[in-house]
Scaffold this motif. Structure first.
Motif, PDB file in Angstrom:
ATOM      1  N   SER A   1      -0.748  -8.122  -2.557  1.00 43.54           N
ATOM      2  CA  SER A   1      -0.306  -9.337  -1.888  1.00 43.54           C
ATOM      3  C   SER A   1      -1.279  -9.767  -0.790  1.00 43.54           C
ATOM      4  O   SER A   1      -1.416 -10.952  -0.492  1.00 43.54           O
ATOM      5  CB  SER A   1       1.093  -9.137  -1.290  1.00 43.54           C
ATOM      6  N   ARG A   2      -2.006  -8.796  -0.210  1.00 38.89           N
ATOM      7  CA  ARG A   2      -3.003  -9.116   0.812  1.00 38.89           C
ATOM      8  C   ARG A   2      -4.368  -9.413   0.200  1.00 38.89           C
ATOM      9  O   ARG A   2      -5.325  -9.676   0.915  1.00 38.89           O
ATOM     10  CB  ARG A   2      -3.124  -7.960   1.811  1.00 38.89           C
ATOM     11  N   LEU A   3      -4.442  -9.376  -1.133  1.00 41.44           N
ATOM     12  CA  LEU A   3      -5.695  -9.612  -1.868  1.00 41.44           C
ATOM     13  C   LEU A   3      -6.755  -8.578  -1.519  1.00 41.44           C
ATOM     14  O   LEU A   3      -7.953  -8.878  -1.477  1.00 41.44           O
ATOM     15  CB  LEU A   3      -6.222 -11.028  -1.621  1.00 41.44           C
ATOM     16  N   ASP A   4      -6.313  -7.336  -1.291  1.00 49.16           N
ATOM     17  CA  ASP A   4      -7.226  -6.207  -1.133  1.00 49.16           C
ATOM     18  C   ASP A   4      -7.428  -5.608  -2.522  1.00 49.16           C
ATOM     19  O   ASP A   4      -6.661  -4.743  -2.964  1.00 49.16           O
ATOM     20  CB  ASP A   4      -6.646  -5.163  -0.179  1.00 49.16           C
ATOM     21  N   LEU A   5      -8.444  -6.093  -3.210  1.00 50.90           N
ATOM     22  CA  LEU A   5      -8.652  -5.749  -4.608  1.00 50.90           C
ATOM     23  C   LEU A   5      -9.650  -4.606  -4.760  1.00 50.90           C
ATOM     24  O   LEU A   5     -10.398  -4.304  -3.828  1.00 50.90           O
ATOM     25  CB  LEU A   5      -9.147  -6.981  -5.375  1.00 50.90           C
TER      26      LEU A   5
ATOM     27  N   LYS B   1     -12.044 -12.745   5.315  1.00 50.68           N
ATOM     28  CA  LYS B   1     -12.140 -11.764   4.226  1.00 50.68           C
ATOM     29  C   LYS B   1     -12.484 -12.476   2.925  1.00 50.68           C
ATOM     30  O   LYS B   1     -11.925 -13.521   2.598  1.00 50.68           O
ATOM     31  CB  LYS B   1     -10.821 -11.010   4.078  1.00 50.68           C
ATOM     32  N   LEU B   2     -13.381 -11.873   2.185  1.00 49.15           N
ATOM     33  CA  LEU B   2     -13.812 -12.428   0.910  1.00 49.15           C
ATOM     34  C   LEU B   2     -12.809 -12.063  -0.180  1.00 49.15           C
ATOM     35  O   LEU B   2     -12.424 -10.901  -0.329  1.00 49.15           O
ATOM     36  CB  LEU B   2     -15.193 -11.881   0.561  1.00 49.15           C
ATOM     37  N   THR B   3     -12.354 -13.064  -0.935  1.00 47.27           N
ATOM     38  CA  THR B   3     -11.451 -12.846  -2.061  1.00 47.27           C
ATOM     39  C   THR B   3     -11.995 -13.622  -3.259  1.00 47.27           C
ATOM     40  O   THR B   3     -12.866 -14.487  -3.096  1.00 47.27           O
ATOM     41  CB  THR B   3     -10.015 -13.321  -1.762  1.00 47.27           C
TER      42      THR B   3
ATOM     43  N   GLY C   1     -12.849  -3.608   1.735  1.00 46.61           N
ATOM     44  CA  GLY C   1     -12.961  -5.022   1.423  1.00 46.61           C
ATOM     45  C   GLY C   1     -14.243  -5.571   1.994  1.00 46.61           C
ATOM     46  O   GLY C   1     -14.943  -4.902   2.767  1.00 46.61           O
ATOM     47  N   ASN C   2     -14.573  -6.787   1.619  1.00 48.32           N
ATOM     48  CA  ASN C   2     -15.773  -7.437   2.122  1.00 48.32           C
ATOM     49  C   ASN C   2     -15.383  -8.621   3.002  1.00 48.32           C
ATOM     50  O   ASN C   2     -14.504  -9.408   2.639  1.00 48.32           O
ATOM     51  CB  ASN C   2     -16.655  -7.901   0.966  1.00 48.32           C
ATOM     52  N   TYR C   3     -16.053  -8.727   4.132  1.00 52.34           N
ATOM     53  CA  TYR C   3     -15.759  -9.758   5.118  1.00 52.34           C
ATOM     54  C   TYR C   3     -17.007 -10.597   5.369  1.00 52.34           C
ATOM     55  O   TYR C   3     -18.132 -10.171   5.070  1.00 52.34           O
ATOM     56  CB  TYR C   3     -15.255  -9.124   6.411  1.00 52.34           C
ATOM     57  N   LEU C   4     -16.792 -11.780   5.925  1.00 50.44           N
ATOM     58  CA  LEU C   4     -17.896 -12.690   6.212  1.00 50.44           C
ATOM     59  C   LEU C   4     -17.888 -13.085   7.676  1.00 50.44           C
ATOM     60  O   LEU C   4     -16.830 -13.277   8.268  1.00 50.44           O
ATOM     61  CB  LEU C   4     -17.784 -13.976   5.377  1.00 50.44           C
ATOM     62  N   ALA C   5     -19.092 -13.221   8.226  1.00 49.01           N
ATOM     63  CA  ALA C   5     -19.304 -13.913   9.493  1.00 49.01           C
ATOM     64  C   ALA C   5     -20.185 -15.101   9.157  1.00 49.01           C
ATOM     65  O   ALA C   5     -21.284 -14.933   8.619  1.00 49.01           O
ATOM     66  CB  ALA C   5     -19.984 -12.998  10.506  1.00 49.01           C
TER      67      ALA C   5
ATOM     68  N   ALA D   1     -19.234 -22.601   6.574  1.00 48.66           N
ATOM     69  CA  ALA D   1     -17.854 -22.220   6.251  1.00 48.66           C
ATOM     70  C   ALA D   1     -17.091 -23.385   5.649  1.00 48.66           C
ATOM     71  O   ALA D   1     -16.256 -23.204   4.752  1.00 48.66           O
ATOM     72  CB  ALA D   1     -17.148 -21.713   7.505  1.00 48.66           C
ATOM     73  N   ARG D   2     -17.375 -24.597   6.127  1.00 47.13           N
ATOM     74  CA  ARG D   2     -16.681 -25.778   5.610  1.00 47.13           C
ATOM     75  C   ARG D   2     -17.044 -26.064   4.161  1.00 47.13           C
ATOM     76  O   ARG D   2     -16.293 -26.761   3.470  1.00 47.13           O
ATOM     77  CB  ARG D   2     -16.991 -26.988   6.486  1.00 47.13           C
ATOM     78  N   ARG D   3     -18.158 -25.533   3.686  1.00 44.20           N
ATOM     79  CA  ARG D   3     -18.582 -25.791   2.310  1.00 44.20           C
ATOM     80  C   ARG D   3     -18.123 -24.711   1.333  1.00 44.20           C
ATOM     81  O   ARG D   3     -18.321 -24.832   0.127  1.00 44.20           O
ATOM     82  CB  ARG D   3     -20.115 -25.881   2.253  1.00 44.20           C
ATOM     83  N   LEU D   4     -17.507 -23.664   1.860  1.00 44.59           N
ATOM     84  CA  LEU D   4     -17.039 -22.573   1.012  1.00 44.59           C
ATOM     85  C   LEU D   4     -15.552 -22.741   0.724  1.00 44.59           C
ATOM     86  O   LEU D   4     -14.804 -23.225   1.575  1.00 44.59           O
ATOM     87  CB  LEU D   4     -17.282 -21.227   1.695  1.00 44.59           C
ATOM     88  N   PRO D   5     -15.101 -22.339  -0.461  1.00 39.63           N
ATOM     89  CA  PRO D   5     -13.656 -22.394  -0.728  1.00 39.63           C
ATOM     90  C   PRO D   5     -12.912 -21.442   0.195  1.00 39.63           C
ATOM     91  O   PRO D   5     -13.375 -20.328   0.460  1.00 39.63           O
ATOM     92  CB  PRO D   5     -13.554 -21.956  -2.199  1.00 39.63           C
ATOM     93  N   GLY D   6     -11.787 -21.889   0.701  1.00 43.80           N
ATOM     94  CA  GLY D   6     -11.008 -21.072   1.615  1.00 43.80           C
ATOM     95  C   GLY D   6      -9.551 -20.985   1.206  1.00 43.80           C
ATOM     96  O   GLY D   6      -9.045 -21.848   0.474  1.00 43.80           O
ATOM     97  N   ILE D   7      -8.886 -19.941   1.637  1.00 42.46           N
ATOM     98  CA  ILE D   7      -7.450 -19.800   1.394  1.00 42.46           C
ATOM     99  C   ILE D   7      -6.766 -19.495   2.727  1.00 42.46           C
ATOM    100  O   ILE D   7      -7.386 -18.990   3.666  1.00 42.46           O
ATOM    101  CB  ILE D   7      -7.127 -18.685   0.380  1.00 42.46           C
ATOM    102  N   ARG D   8      -5.465 -19.797   2.791  1.00 36.19           N
ATOM    103  CA  ARG D   8      -4.731 -19.547   4.025  1.00 36.19           C
ATOM    104  C   ARG D   8      -4.392 -18.075   4.168  1.00 36.19           C
ATOM    105  O   ARG D   8      -4.070 -17.392   3.202  1.00 36.19           O
ATOM    106  CB  ARG D   8      -3.441 -20.367   4.052  1.00 36.19           C
ATOM    107  N   TRP D   9      -4.485 -17.591   5.405  1.00 37.80           N
ATOM    108  CA  TRP D   9      -4.051 -16.247   5.735  1.00 37.80           C
ATOM    109  C   TRP D   9      -2.548 -16.156   5.543  1.00 37.80           C
ATOM    110  O   TRP D   9      -1.809 -17.103   5.810  1.00 37.80           O
ATOM    111  CB  TRP D   9      -4.445 -15.978   7.188  1.00 37.80           C
ATOM    112  N   TRP D  10      -2.077 -15.005   5.089  1.00 35.97           N
ATOM    113  CA  TRP D  10      -0.646 -14.869   4.811  1.00 35.97           C
ATOM    114  C   TRP D  10       0.198 -15.072   6.057  1.00 35.97           C
ATOM    115  O   TRP D  10       1.357 -15.476   5.980  1.00 35.97           O
ATOM    116  CB  TRP D  10      -0.347 -13.513   4.177  1.00 35.97           C
ATOM    117  N   LYS D  11      -0.348 -14.844   7.240  1.00 34.20           N
ATOM    118  CA  LYS D  11       0.422 -15.042   8.454  1.00 34.20           C
ATOM    119  C   LYS D  11       0.549 -16.518   8.831  1.00 34.20           C
ATOM    120  O   LYS D  11       1.356 -16.885   9.678  1.00 34.20           O
ATOM    121  CB  LYS D  11      -0.245 -14.305   9.627  1.00 34.20           C
TER     122      LYS D  11
END
Length: 291
Positions: free
Chosen positions: A41-45, A240-242, A262-266, A272-282
């Motif tokens: 559910s947290r997309l920790d694949l 976090k990258l998903t 998991g893999n994260y991005l800075a 960042a505005r040009r990359l696809p994004g998803i909402r955090w579960w919180k």
């Protein structure tokens, strides 16, 4: 019955159900199933670059940046070069515009890396950390993926003395003005690699840094909070990258410190505005569907 009372009653009922389930199938099985549900559910694949978003990010970056623009890419902890090879394959005919710098300190692994990457790539037998000089690489095998600057939890580990640099020093020595994409896979040492790039981040010389986060950060005495403290004041976005996009975070939160791999991005806000994004579960109720 008030909403709070209903919630308390629901929790008591759920607690009784879990107690019964544990007595029937055993706590071990219940914990394993609950952990699977939580991670999913947290997309920790699972750590497979073909499905966890790593290779997808390469495509997103190549698409987001103009095809005619030369790109400088750094592969820190390149191992035998699978990540770089995939990037070159995705770039296809435009691969010559990639100025690729790969780093692998292990003597045996570096030899394979040099064979696997084209002559146009700069293949460095160097560790990358937060200080320059000689450091101890703890190895558990000739080409093991878990060789690290952190001590290994096995008596069979050996120590190989290797040279080390920092991102700041390397960019200065190579006269590199800007890095478009930096991938870091330093087996628990990733936070120190980022610290060694602080001056580069301050002058916005790195557009996007992908780094791995996992339980090895515990042994390195680092937290995701350290990355937020380092880069958030410099106006970098962290997420976090998903497979579906980047789960961007407004700020550090204790719930992020899971030490689950998991893999994260800075990333700079512009990219960042040009990359696809998803909402955090919180922040909402995003779908659990994943690729």
């Amino acid at each position: 019955m008030t909403a709070d009372a209903m919630q308390r009653a629901a929790r008591r009922a759920a607690g009784r159900s879990v107690t019964v389930l544990c007595s029937v199938v055993g706590r071990r099985q219940v914990v394993r199933v609950a952990r699977f549900v939580l991670h999913r559910s947290r997309l920790d694949l699972p750590n497979d670059p073909r499905t966890n978003g790593e290779y997808a990010l390469q495509g997103w970056v190549l698409t987001a940046l103009p095809a005619t623009t030369p790109l400088t890419v750094m592969d820190v902890g390149a191992h035998v070069g699978a990540w770089s090879q995939n990037l070159l394959a995705l770039a296809g005919s435009s691969a010559p515009r990639l100025d690729l710098h790969a780093f692998e300190p292990s003597r045996h692994t570096h030899r394979l890396l040099a064979v696997n990457l084209p002559e146009t790539a700069r293949v460095n037998r160097l560790a990358v950390t937060d200080r320059a000089g000689d450091v101890a690489l703890h190895t558990i095998g000739r080409v093991a993926g878990r060789n690290s600057l952190l001590p290994q939890r096995t008596t069979s580990a050996q120590v190989e003395q290797v040279g080390a640099t920092t991102i700041d020093d390397y960019l200065a020595q190579q006269d590199i003005e800007h890095v478009d994409l930096m991938k870091i896979d330093a087996e628990g040492h990733d936070c120190r690699v980022l610290r060694g790039a602080e001056r580069s981040f301050e002058r916005r010389a790195v557009s996007i840094a992908q780094f791995e986060y996992n339980h090895r950060w515990v042994h390195g005495r680092c937290f995701l909070k350290d990355v937020f403290d380092l880069l958030s004041p410099l106006d970098y976005r962290i997420g976090k990258l998903t497979p579906r996009g980047v789960e961007w975070y407004p700020a550090w939160d204790p719930d992020l410190e899971t030490f689950v791999e998991g893999n994260y991005l800075a990333c700079t806000p512009e990219l960042a505005r040009r990359l696809p994004g998803i909402r955090w579960w919180k922040e909402g109720t995003p779908s659990c569907t994943s690729a």
